[in-house]
Design a protein around this motif. Structure first.
Motif, PDB file in Angstrom:
ATOM      1  N   ARG A  76      29.861 -37.525 -19.702  1.00  0.00           N
ATOM      2  CA  ARG A  76      29.904 -37.877 -21.114  1.00  0.00           C
ATOM      3  C   ARG A  76      30.877 -39.024 -21.337  1.00  0.00           C
ATOM      4  NH1 ARG A  76      28.238 -34.228 -25.139  1.00  0.00           N
ATOM      5  NH2 ARG A  76      29.845 -35.134 -26.453  1.00  0.00           N
ATOM      6  N   LYS A 118      20.576 -27.327 -31.631  1.00  0.00           N
ATOM      7  CA  LYS A 118      19.900 -28.511 -31.101  1.00  0.00           C
ATOM      8  C   LYS A 118      18.385 -28.391 -31.176  1.00  0.00           C
ATOM      9  CE  LYS A 118      19.524 -31.488 -27.052  1.00  0.00           C
ATOM     10  NZ  LYS A 118      19.931 -31.731 -25.640  1.00  0.00           N
ATOM     11  N   GLU A 133      29.304 -36.334 -32.973  1.00  0.00           N
ATOM     12  CA  GLU A 133      29.230 -37.440 -32.015  1.00  0.00           C
ATOM     13  C   GLU A 133      29.710 -38.758 -32.641  1.00  0.00           C
ATOM     14  OE1 GLU A 133      28.723 -36.899 -29.055  1.00  0.00           O
ATOM     15  OE2 GLU A 133      27.437 -35.141 -28.805  1.00  0.00           O
ATOM     16  N   ASP A 165      19.561 -37.354 -25.977  1.00  0.00           N
ATOM     17  CA  ASP A 165      20.878 -37.050 -26.531  1.00  0.00           C
ATOM     18  C   ASP A 165      21.613 -38.338 -26.892  1.00  0.00           C
ATOM     19  OD1 ASP A 165      20.333 -34.416 -26.120  1.00  0.00           O
ATOM     20  OD2 ASP A 165      21.593 -34.189 -24.341  1.00  0.00           O
ATOM     21  N   SER A 166      22.572 -38.204 -27.801  1.00  0.00           N
ATOM     22  CA  SER A 166      23.330 -39.366 -28.266  1.00  0.00           C
ATOM     23  C   SER A 166      24.622 -39.586 -27.499  1.00  0.00           C
ATOM     24  CB  SER A 166      23.665 -39.192 -29.755  1.00  0.00           C
ATOM     25  OG  SER A 166      24.437 -38.012 -29.954  1.00  0.00           O
ATOM     26  N   ASP A 167      24.935 -38.708 -26.536  1.00  0.00           N
ATOM     27  CA  ASP A 167      26.220 -38.815 -25.841  1.00  0.00           C
ATOM     28  C   ASP A 167      26.154 -39.698 -24.592  1.00  0.00           C
ATOM     29  OD1 ASP A 167      24.783 -37.242 -24.087  1.00  0.00           O
ATOM     30  OD2 ASP A 167      25.854 -35.397 -24.563  1.00  0.00           O
ATOM     31  N   SER A 176      31.280 -31.279 -23.947  1.00  0.00           N
ATOM     32  CA  SER A 176      30.016 -30.621 -24.238  1.00  0.00           C
ATOM     33  C   SER A 176      30.194 -29.576 -25.333  1.00  0.00           C
ATOM     34  CB  SER A 176      29.477 -29.955 -22.973  1.00  0.00           C
ATOM     35  OG  SER A 176      28.334 -29.183 -23.264  1.00  0.00           O
TER      36      SER A 176
END
Length: 338
Positions: A206, A78, A18, A98-100, A211
């Motif tokens: 996103r 994850k 990411e 999540d970091s997205d 993904s």
């Protein structure tokens, strides 16, 4: 319901390749958290990324003392990354996201408000998914509907449920007691049973990249979810065996009756081949179901760690708490010696 205060809020962020979005994520999250006027720490977990994610995390750490990062020795998945982050939480409450930026930081104030009302688990559920195909929406809804039937009353899911969740310290400690190797955290967060509330959001697309979930990964994840919370597939194989045996017995009586009383000749090779293939299919399906459970028992019995940490750099808050804890332990030791 007793109101709760937050002295320190921990944000657990698993990250896998990411690099391109981390800086923007950090900027948006810290902006939201500062507006809440609470102390916070950001716990990033680098899950064996092959790009520059680790280097970017080191840069964020150098610029922001509230950042900590955990670098796992390889890509464990994850679920394992979330467990690693939760193991290092120092706050009174923890948020997993999540970091997205598919999990919007703008929802954090609503989750914190629900926590202050006295709820121990605050789930986030997407009411609308921008850009999601109808096929994927249908598959997702079908999966959760099937899970509700298989899991019974222990846990209930809804289409749109995410692993974007806030846990109180009590709820977090309970989750950490569940040390199973094959984890379905979305179910574990519900299974612990503490007072919970759901907040809703519109999930966007996103911001960067694609993904990391492939079709095979989603299938494996679904099987893990089912085997973690239901014995129905095993019972299904038992009922299927009983049903096939019952009809086979009835068919045997029909064949015997036609041969003895009517003088009919028994059908030969085609019938035999059909029955053998049908029974082989039933046996293989049953063995496959049993094998999924046995494989997971095998993984649990081996007792391997869920993850290994290559490097861990704590935030200033956790370092301070660790230092205070060491001081208390040292004072207690001195008093004991006296």
């Amino acid at each position: 319901m007793k109101q709760q205060k937050i002295e320190l809020l921990s944000i657990v962020i698993p990250a896998y390749n990411e690099e391109t979005v981390l800086e923007r994520f950090h900027e948006e999250v810290t902006g939201i958290l500062r507006s809440l006027s609470i102390r916070y720490e950001l716990i990033f977990v680098n899950d064996g990324s092959s790009d520059g994610t680790l280097e970017k995390l080191k840069q964020l750490k150098a610029a922001d003392a509230s950042v900590s990062f955990i670098d796992l020795s390889r890509n464990f998945g994850k679920e394992s990354a979330m467990k690693a982050g939760l193991d290092h939480v120092a706050g009174d409450a923890a948020i997993v996201m999540d970091s997205d930026l598919e999990h919007p930081p703008s929802l954090i104030p609503d989750m914190v408000a629900a926590y202050r009302e006295g709820y121990d688990v605050i789930h986030a559920r997407s009411s609308v998914r921008v850009g999601q195909s109808r096929a994927r929406h249908l598959l997702s809804g079908s999966f959760y509907s099937m899970m509700n039937r298989l899991a019974g009353d222990e846990v209930q899911f809804a289409d749109g449920d995410k692993d974007f969740v806030l846990l109180s310290r009590k709820a977090l400690d309970s989750v950490l007691q569940l040390s199973e190797y094959n984890r379905f955290s979305k179910g574990l967060f519900k299974w612990i049973g503490y007072p919970s509330k759901t907040v809703y959001f519109e999930q966007g697309t996103r911001e960067e990249g694609a993904s990391k979930w492939k079709l095979t990964s989603l299938i494996t994840y679904s099987i893990d979810a089912i085997t973690s919370f239901s014995l129905v597939p095993l019972r299904f194989s038992s009922y299927l065996g009983l049903l096939v045996s019952f009809f086979a017995f009835i068919y045997m009586l029909v064949i015997i009756g036609q041969t003895v009383f009517l003088g009919n000749q028994v059908a030969g090779f085609p019938t035999l081949v059909t029955l053998v293939l049908f029974m082989s299919g039933v046996i293989l399906i049953s063995l496959g179901i049993i094998g999924e459970y046995v494989a997971r028992i095998f993984l649990e019995v081996k007792g391997r760690p869920i993850y290994f940490v290559n490097e861990y750099v704590p935030s200033e808050h956790e370092a301070q708490q660790n230092a205070e804890g060491d001081d208390r332990d040292e004072r207690a030791h001195d008093e004991t010696d006296q």
